[in-house]
Design a protein around this motif. Structure first.
Motif, PDB file in Angstrom:
ATOM      1  N   LEU A  11     -43.846 -84.860 -40.536  1.00 22.62           N
ATOM      2  CA  LEU A  11     -42.063 -84.718 -40.471  1.00 22.62           C
ATOM      3  C   LEU A  11     -41.961 -83.083 -40.796  1.00 22.62           C
ATOM      4  O   LEU A  11     -41.064 -82.617 -40.120  1.00 22.62           O
ATOM      5  CB  LEU A  11     -41.521 -85.734 -41.869  1.00 22.62           C
ATOM      6  CG  LEU A  11     -39.998 -85.980 -41.429  1.00 22.62           C
ATOM      7  CD1 LEU A  11     -39.855 -86.392 -39.976  1.00 22.62           C
ATOM      8  CD2 LEU A  11     -39.448 -86.765 -42.423  1.00 22.62           C
ATOM      9  N   THR A  12     -42.618 -82.688 -41.595  1.00 21.33           N
ATOM     10  CA  THR A  12     -42.433 -81.179 -41.986  1.00 21.33           C
ATOM     11  C   THR A  12     -42.745 -80.203 -40.856  1.00 21.33           C
ATOM     12  O   THR A  12     -41.756 -79.496 -40.285  1.00 21.33           O
ATOM     13  CB  THR A  12     -43.471 -80.593 -43.293  1.00 21.33           C
ATOM     14  OG1 THR A  12     -43.490 -81.644 -44.368  1.00 21.33           O
ATOM     15  CG2 THR A  12     -43.373 -79.349 -43.839  1.00 21.33           C
ATOM     16  N   ARG A  13     -43.921 -80.626 -40.268  1.00 17.46           N
ATOM     17  CA  ARG A  13     -44.118 -79.738 -39.075  1.00 17.46           C
ATOM     18  C   ARG A  13     -43.119 -80.232 -37.860  1.00 17.46           C
ATOM     19  O   ARG A  13     -42.640 -79.061 -37.217  1.00 17.46           O
ATOM     20  CB  ARG A  13     -45.433 -80.328 -38.377  1.00 17.46           C
ATOM     21  CG  ARG A  13     -46.458 -79.834 -39.172  1.00 17.46           C
ATOM     22  CD  ARG A  13     -47.891 -80.072 -38.920  1.00 17.46           C
ATOM     23  NE  ARG A  13     -48.249 -79.503 -37.647  1.00 17.46           N
ATOM     24  CZ  ARG A  13     -49.646 -79.600 -36.952  1.00 17.46           C
ATOM     25  NH1 ARG A  13     -50.333 -80.638 -37.490  1.00 17.46           N
ATOM     26  NH2 ARG A  13     -49.697 -79.030 -35.863  1.00 17.46           N
ATOM     27  N   ALA A  19     -36.524 -76.779 -36.046  1.00 20.58           N
ATOM     28  CA  ALA A  19     -35.583 -75.702 -36.523  1.00 20.58           C
ATOM     29  C   ALA A  19     -35.919 -74.416 -35.632  1.00 20.58           C
ATOM     30  O   ALA A  19     -34.971 -73.391 -35.940  1.00 20.58           O
ATOM     31  CB  ALA A  19     -35.962 -75.266 -38.016  1.00 20.58           C
ATOM     32  N   SER A  20     -36.935 -74.245 -35.115  1.00 18.68           N
ATOM     33  CA  SER A  20     -37.335 -73.016 -34.323  1.00 18.68           C
ATOM     34  C   SER A  20     -36.498 -72.839 -33.397  1.00 18.68           C
ATOM     35  O   SER A  20     -35.432 -73.538 -32.813  1.00 18.68           O
ATOM     36  CB  SER A  20     -38.891 -73.337 -33.641  1.00 18.68           C
ATOM     37  OG  SER A  20     -38.565 -74.372 -32.727  1.00 18.68           O
ATOM     38  N   HIS A  23     -36.594 -73.544 -26.983  1.00 18.34           N
ATOM     39  CA  HIS A  23     -35.563 -74.519 -26.156  1.00 18.34           C
ATOM     40  C   HIS A  23     -36.268 -75.849 -26.198  1.00 18.34           C
ATOM     41  O   HIS A  23     -37.106 -76.308 -26.574  1.00 18.34           O
ATOM     42  CB  HIS A  23     -35.170 -74.008 -24.797  1.00 18.34           C
ATOM     43  CG  HIS A  23     -36.750 -73.759 -23.978  1.00 18.34           C
ATOM     44  ND1 HIS A  23     -37.443 -74.632 -23.406  1.00 18.34           N
ATOM     45  CD2 HIS A  23     -37.412 -72.777 -23.972  1.00 18.34           C
ATOM     46  CE1 HIS A  23     -38.513 -74.172 -22.999  1.00 18.34           C
ATOM     47  NE2 HIS A  23     -38.670 -73.009 -23.288  1.00 18.34           N
ATOM     48  N   ALA A  24     -35.298 -76.966 -25.715  1.00 17.29           N
ATOM     49  CA  ALA A  24     -35.501 -78.172 -26.001  1.00 17.29           C
ATOM     50  C   ALA A  24     -36.937 -78.698 -25.342  1.00 17.29           C
ATOM     51  O   ALA A  24     -37.723 -79.450 -25.925  1.00 17.29           O
ATOM     52  CB  ALA A  24     -34.623 -79.185 -25.518  1.00 17.29           C
ATOM     53  N   GLN A  25     -37.213 -78.034 -23.920  1.00 17.51           N
ATOM     54  CA  GLN A  25     -38.515 -78.494 -23.425  1.00 17.51           C
ATOM     55  C   GLN A  25     -39.644 -78.126 -24.502  1.00 17.51           C
ATOM     56  O   GLN A  25     -40.570 -78.795 -24.511  1.00 17.51           O
ATOM     57  CB  GLN A  25     -38.593 -77.884 -22.055  1.00 17.51           C
ATOM     58  CG  GLN A  25     -39.970 -78.089 -21.368  1.00 17.51           C
ATOM     59  CD  GLN A  25     -40.136 -79.772 -20.744  1.00 17.51           C
ATOM     60  OE1 GLN A  25     -39.332 -80.402 -20.395  1.00 17.51           O
ATOM     61  NE2 GLN A  25     -41.137 -80.320 -21.051  1.00 17.51           N
ATOM     62  N   GLY A  26     -39.460 -76.810 -24.799  1.00 13.24           N
ATOM     63  CA  GLY A  26     -40.382 -76.180 -25.664  1.00 13.24           C
ATOM     64  C   GLY A  26     -40.707 -77.239 -27.005  1.00 13.24           C
ATOM     65  O   GLY A  26     -41.936 -77.464 -27.503  1.00 13.24           O
ATOM     66  N   LYS A  27     -39.712 -77.762 -27.617  1.00 15.51           N
ATOM     67  CA  LYS A  27     -39.721 -78.405 -28.811  1.00 15.51           C
ATOM     68  C   LYS A  27     -40.351 -79.691 -28.484  1.00 15.51           C
ATOM     69  O   LYS A  27     -41.420 -80.126 -29.052  1.00 15.51           O
ATOM     70  CB  LYS A  27     -38.472 -78.760 -29.122  1.00 15.51           C
ATOM     71  CG  LYS A  27     -37.792 -77.439 -29.943  1.00 15.51           C
ATOM     72  CD  LYS A  27     -36.227 -77.705 -30.277  1.00 15.51           C
ATOM     73  CE  LYS A  27     -35.571 -76.732 -31.084  1.00 15.51           C
ATOM     74  NZ  LYS A  27     -34.504 -76.707 -31.246  1.00 15.51           N
ATOM     75  N   LEU A  28     -40.274 -80.242 -27.200  1.00 17.94           N
ATOM     76  CA  LEU A  28     -40.761 -81.643 -26.884  1.00 17.94           C
ATOM     77  C   LEU A  28     -42.242 -81.563 -26.763  1.00 17.94           C
ATOM     78  O   LEU A  28     -43.246 -82.070 -26.899  1.00 17.94           O
ATOM     79  CB  LEU A  28     -40.354 -82.092 -25.594  1.00 17.94           C
ATOM     80  CG  LEU A  28     -38.798 -82.652 -25.565  1.00 17.94           C
ATOM     81  CD1 LEU A  28     -38.231 -83.216 -24.056  1.00 17.94           C
ATOM     82  CD2 LEU A  28     -38.466 -83.916 -26.469  1.00 17.94           C
ATOM     83  N   ASP A  29     -42.779 -80.150 -25.991  1.00 18.99           N
ATOM     84  CA  ASP A  29     -44.013 -79.983 -25.810  1.00 18.99           C
ATOM     85  C   ASP A  29     -45.072 -79.680 -27.213  1.00 18.99           C
ATOM     86  O   ASP A  29     -45.927 -80.252 -27.243  1.00 18.99           O
ATOM     87  CB  ASP A  29     -44.283 -78.612 -25.093  1.00 18.99           C
ATOM     88  CG  ASP A  29     -43.890 -78.607 -23.654  1.00 18.99           C
ATOM     89  OD1 ASP A  29     -43.700 -79.995 -22.974  1.00 18.99           O
ATOM     90  OD2 ASP A  29     -43.587 -77.627 -22.966  1.00 18.99           O
ATOM     91  N   GLN A  30     -44.260 -79.145 -28.167  1.00 20.34           N
ATOM     92  CA  GLN A  30     -44.637 -79.007 -29.425  1.00 20.34           C
ATOM     93  C   GLN A  30     -44.939 -80.294 -30.099  1.00 20.34           C
ATOM     94  O   GLN A  30     -45.882 -80.672 -30.758  1.00 20.34           O
ATOM     95  CB  GLN A  30     -43.906 -78.100 -30.365  1.00 20.34           C
ATOM     96  CG  GLN A  30     -43.701 -76.795 -29.940  1.00 20.34           C
ATOM     97  CD  GLN A  30     -44.914 -76.110 -30.560  1.00 20.34           C
ATOM     98  OE1 GLN A  30     -45.201 -76.097 -31.740  1.00 20.34           O
ATOM     99  NE2 GLN A  30     -45.709 -75.132 -29.594  1.00 20.34           N
TER     100      GLN A  30
END
Ligand code: PEP
Ligand code: MG
Length: 756
Positions: A11-13, A19-20, A23-30
């Motif tokens: 959850l922390t990660r 919070a970064s 963009h949304a796609q980048g977040k999904l990839d992470q």
């Protein structure tokens, strides 16, 4: 590392990613990387709904070229199945599952195990998060929980980034959002259309990740305390329903409310970094999945209770405690509840309330009587409500047929509204019988009176042309007020009612509270005493002991009827002395008013209700004291059959047309011959056409029924030849079937008499 610590790490990660500035796609990839890594899964993928299909939005482990290329229909493959059923799958061997579908472009052939969870937004699955593994293994509970948590975080991301079009989510699968028909038991006939509103509104979770874990923990502790308190006093709340099952359900509630395992799991979820709301929901999702795997009908029932309780806990935590009534109805509404008490129903705005769907409920429960008085159609005992109906869904309720169409197609809605218009025409045709006196074909005048309980009901007297009010349930005003109604208020109501009735008689029944008609200001006393409220401290029993209550009501009635005729009836008389005691209260008040030189009623007629079978054995002692007797078949039948009138499981078990009831009623009628006492029926039975035929056939000439039934019953009366009917009844009762329903229906068919 403990499970909670591992979950917290995830959850922390995730929190960092969310919070970064990606963009949304980048977040999904992470996200897929984090989950894959933390669960040591070769594959982690996210599918989201786009243009009605589940599209692969991000993956670790599958071919990257498949991203935004692989698309599955809802219901197609494992991913589609998860979205369709909004449920979690955990499979050691994916290929062994009947829904498995192989997609060559993804390169997934080498993976065996599979686990997936739905991403839920506004109660609909808008995507799927899944992991796959080369080895054959079932994922562990903590891993599944981590997936569920992640799915919740993703749903927040989806909402914020508008990754899924809400309108599109609405247009999901047939099962999720297409038209559905639910079936139930007709409790109050009629048609109604409106938007679904849950009596207990659901809580929408807007924040998943906690800012302060300790604060969240405290919130949950306090909520648990409050919920336990509520459960301990639940017995007196009608919302919960009163019935034979009541004890059993209450026990289950208590078991869950005090279940250490449940609160521990919620606490662990909070430890992992979730808000109190998200933690409750996550644990609930998990329990749902476990229960589904067990597939045991008894457990499914218990699940229903746990869902109720989890929802209650959520509402306490979120501070959304009031019912939908306290928020007010904004448009035409079909109300949905597990069960309701009469007072709770009365809190709703009558103009906006177009129908009620209950998961429980039975024909003679007081809430149903109140709904009938309010002319609100009701169906009960409806299964699958919570999985099918969502807040705000359009619903067409056909309570006459016992069904509800959820999210209807436009052409279905048009046809429904056309029928609705027709039925209003039919009502208008009944209204044309308003000034027609109900004489049978053989020339006997039948008294068709109506039941009422609210000031508003009185307008029905002129509309239906009923011969008067055969039962005015005075307790309705006690049910709607928070404190015992004062004398002035009571007097005003009774006077208004008499004014509205003009020359027609109104039979006021003294308060019948207790039983399933619990009132807040007496609730603790009633609950403390009664294990079986219907047979407990209620009605006249309560009123005679609470003499103040009875005195106030007596004085109010006597004053309201100054200069006119007053009809007073006592409920639940079980032995003749109770009638004497009740009448003595009136005599005492009368003497007082006389001494005060107040204007008195011109005449007072005292009557009793026959609801307790024992009274039938001593009618010879009672009848000489009475001017009328009214049979309350709702209570009478529950006592004759020892079948709680509010218990949904018994709602359809016994028939009013059974020989035992009809023989009993015939015997009462016969034993009154020559007494000069006017005998009638004022239970719901008399408002149903076949039942009314049976009653006329055994000698009853006065029926007091729900206003909506006055027109239909008048029409019926005009088609009947009493000599012929009573000969037929005599024959059937001499050599009866289990129920006389078939015989009476055939008799009515042969004479082209319409019945229900
Ligand atoms: C009855 O019991 O039949 C009756 C008319 O009274 P209530 O339904 O109000 O108990
Ligand atoms: Mg009764």
């Amino acid at each position: 590392m403990s499970a909670a610590a591992a979950a917290r790490q995830i959850l922390t990660r995730l929190t960092e990613v969310m919070a970064s500035r990606l963009h949304a796609q980048g977040k999904l990839d992470q996200v897929v990387e984090i989950i894959g890594e933390c669960l040591s899964s070769e594959v982690c993928s996210i599918y989201l709904l786009r243009e009605g299909m589940l599209e692969l939005f991000a993956t670790r482990g599958l071919n990257q070229s498949a991203v935004h290329v692989t698309r599955m229909a809802i219901g197609e493959g494992l991913t589609g199945a998860i979205a369709q059923k909004v449920e979690t799958l955990n499979l050691a061997e994916a290929k062994a599952h009947p829904d498995f579908q192989y997609r060559p472009e993804t390169g997934e052939e080498k993976f065996h195990s599979f686990a997936g969870v739905p991403i839920v937004y506004r109660e609909r699955a808008v995507g799927v998060l899944c992991v796959q593994h080369v080895e054959q293994r079932r994922y562990e509970e903590v891993e599944i929980e981590a997936l569920q948590t992640t799915a919740m975080v993703l749903s927040e991301l989806i909402a914020n980034a508008e990754l899924v079009d809400e309108e599109e989510a609405r247009g999901l699968t047939q099962e999720q959002t297409g038209p559905q028909t639910l079936a139930g038991l007709t409790l109050v006939k009629g048609l109604g259309a409106g938007a679904a509103v849950y009596h207990q509104p659901r809580v929408e979770i807007t924040q998943v990740m906690a800012e302060d874990i300790e604060a969240e923990r405290q919130r949950v502790y306090r909520a648990f305390d409050k919920m336990r308190e509520q459960i301990d006093s639940l017995a007196s709340q009608a919302e919960f329903g009163v019935g034979g099952e009541h004890e059993e359900v209450l026990e289950t509630y208590k078991m869950f409310a005090y279940d250490e395992g449940w609160s521990r799991r919620i606490n662990e979820a909070i430890d992992s970094g979730l808000t109190a709301e998200a933690a409750i929901e996550r644990v609930q999702q998990h329990t749902r999945m476990r229960m589904r795997e067990i597939d045991d009908p008894l457990l499914a029932d218990r699940m229903h209770d746990l869902e109720d309780l989890a929802n209650r806990l959520l509402r306490i935590v979120a501070g959304q405690i009031g019912t939908a009534a306290s928020q007010g109805l904004r448009k035409d509404t079909i109300l949905i509840a597990r069960n309701l008490g009469p007072a709770e129903l009365l809190e709703y705005d009558k103009r906006r309330l177009k129908g009620v769907i209950l998961e429980e409920g039975s024909l003679t429960a007081h809430v149903v009587i109140v709904a009938r008085a309010m002319n609100v159609p009701v169906i009960g005992r409806v299964k699958g409500v919570r999985t099918t109906i969502r807040e705000g869904d359009e619903i067409l309720l056909d309570a006459t047929a016992g069904s509800a169409i959820v999210r209807p197609l436009p052409q279905v809605a048009d046809a429904f509204h056309a029928r609705f218009a027709k039925s209003r025409e039919k009502q208008a045709a009944y209204a044309s019988l308003r000034d027609v006196e109900p004489f049978t074909r053989c020339g006997t005048r039948i008294q068709v009176m109506m039941n009422a309980g609210l000031r508003d009901d009185m307008s029905a007297l002129a509309m239906t042309g009923a011969d008067g009010v055969g039962l005015f349930r005075t307790e309705f005003q006690f049910l709607v007020s928070a404190t015992l109604p004062q004398r002035e208020r009571q007097t005003r109501l009774y006077r208004d009612v008499l004014d509205a009735a003009g020359d027609k008689p109104v039979i006021f029944r003294t308060v019948d509270i207790g039983g399933d008609k619990s009132v807040p200001y007496l609730a603790s006393e009633i609950a403390a005493q009664d294990e079986n409220p219907a047979m407990g401290w209620r009605a006249l029993r309560l009123a005679l002991e609470r003499e103040g209550l009875m005195k106030v009501q007596a004085r109010s009635l006597l004053e309201a009827a100054a200069g006119r005729s007053l009809y007073v009836m006592f409920p639940m008389v079980s032995e003749p002395w109770e009638f004497d005691a009740a009448k003595a209260v009136f005599d005492e008040q009368l003497a007082y008013l006389r001494a005060q030189k107040k204007l008195l009623p011109e005449r007072i007629h005292f009557g009793a209700m026959l609801e307790v079978p024992a009274l039938a054995e001593v009618l010879d002692m009672l009848l000489p004291k009475l001017s009328f007797l009214s049979i309350g078949t709702n209570d009478l039948t529950q006592f004759l059959f020892a079948a709680d009138r509010a218990n949904p499981k018994l709602a359809e078990r016994y028939d009013w047309l059974s020989p035992s009831i009809l023989r009993f009623l015939r015997r009462v009628m016969q034993s009154s011959i020559g007494s000069g006492v006017d005998i009638g029926v004022c239970g719901e039975m008399g408002g149903r056409r076949l039942e009314a035929l049976a009653l006329m056939g055994i000698g009853y000439r006065r029926l007091s029924i729900t206003p909506a039934a006055v027109g239909p019953i008048k029409e019926l009366v005009r088609k009947v030849d009493l000599a012929e009917l009573s000969a037929a009844m005599t024959g059937w009762l001499a050599d009866p079937q289990v129920s006389l329903r078939a015989a009476l229906s055939a008799w009515a068919d042969a004479r082209e008499i319409e019945y229900d």
